[in-house]
Design a protein around this motif. Sequence first.
Motif, short mmCIF file in Angstrom:
data_model
loop_
_atom_site.label_atom_id
_atom_site.label_comp_id
_atom_site.label_asym_id
_atom_site.label_seq_id
_atom_site.Cartn_x
_atom_site.Cartn_y
_atom_site.Cartn_z
N MET A 40 -1.91 -1.32 12.78
CA MET A 40 -2.83 -1.27 11.69
C MET A 40 -2.51 -0.09 10.77
N GLU A 41 -2.21 1.03 11.38
CA GLU A 41 -1.88 2.22 10.61
C GLU A 41 -0.60 2.01 9.81
N GLU A 42 0.33 1.27 10.40
CA GLU A 42 1.59 0.98 9.70
C GLU A 42 1.34 0.07 8.50
N LEU A 43 0.43 -0.85 8.65
CA LEU A 43 0.10 -1.77 7.56
C LEU A 43 -0.53 -1.01 6.40
N LEU A 44 -1.43 -0.07 6.70
CA LEU A 44 -2.05 0.74 5.65
C LEU A 44 -1.04 1.63 4.96
N GLN A 45 -0.13 2.19 5.72
CA GLN A 45 0.90 3.03 5.13
C GLN A 45 1.82 2.20 4.24
N LEU A 46 2.15 0.99 4.68
CA LEU A 46 3.00 0.08 3.90
C LEU A 46 2.29 -0.31 2.59
N ALA A 47 0.98 -0.56 2.67
CA ALA A 47 0.21 -0.93 1.50
C ALA A 47 0.12 0.22 0.51
N GLN A 48 -0.02 1.46 1.02
CA GLN A 48 -0.07 2.61 0.13
C GLN A 48 1.29 2.87 -0.52
N THR A 49 2.33 2.61 0.22
CA THR A 49 3.67 2.85 -0.30
C THR A 49 4.02 1.84 -1.40
N TYR A 50 3.67 0.60 -1.19
CA TYR A 50 4.07 -0.45 -2.13
C TYR A 50 2.88 -1.00 -2.93
N ARG A 51 1.89 -0.16 -3.21
CA ARG A 51 0.70 -0.66 -3.90
C ARG A 51 0.99 -1.13 -5.32
N TRP A 52 1.95 -0.58 -6.03
CA TRP A 52 2.27 -1.04 -7.38
C TRP A 52 2.90 -2.44 -7.35
N ILE A 53 3.65 -2.72 -6.28
CA ILE A 53 4.22 -4.06 -6.13
C ILE A 53 3.11 -5.05 -5.81
N LEU A 54 2.18 -4.65 -4.93
CA LEU A 54 1.06 -5.52 -4.60
C LEU A 54 0.16 -5.77 -5.81
N ALA A 55 -0.05 -4.75 -6.62
CA ALA A 55 -0.87 -4.91 -7.82
C ALA A 55 -0.20 -5.86 -8.82
N ALA A 56 1.10 -5.73 -8.97
CA ALA A 56 1.83 -6.63 -9.88
C ALA A 56 1.80 -8.07 -9.35
N GLY A 57 1.93 -8.22 -8.05
CA GLY A 57 1.87 -9.55 -7.45
C GLY A 57 0.50 -10.18 -7.62
N ALA A 58 -0.56 -9.38 -7.43
CA ALA A 58 -1.93 -9.89 -7.61
C ALA A 58 -2.16 -10.28 -9.06
#
Length: 110
Positions: free
Chosen positions: A1-19
């Motif tokens: 779970m902690e790894e998932l949160l770290q991954l989300a924080q690292t790539y949040r600009w990619i996730l925002a663009a995808g959304a």
Amino acid sequence: MEELLQLAQTYRWILAAGAAALMGLVLMTYLSRILRQIKRLNKSLGSISENMQAYMDVVLSEEEETEEEARVQAGQPRNMEPVQKAPLSEEQKRMEDEKLFNSVLQEYFS
């Protein structure tokens, strides 16, 4: 779970663009459906106006036929207009046309 949160924080600009891209696709889908429906309604409205015009043509031709029959029964030639008929004023003609149009609309939509 902690790894998932770290991954989300690292790539949040990619996730925002995808959304944003996903939301854009959803909006484009809705827009295309709305435009298709508008096109269908426009086609239907054109059909209704053509039918209304055809109906008005029939009503006017029947009116001319009844006037012609009345002239024939009165013994007047076809080409001559009745002498007693006074010329209608512009306002009376417009009112008669409006009444005819309203009756056609009522007949068509009832």
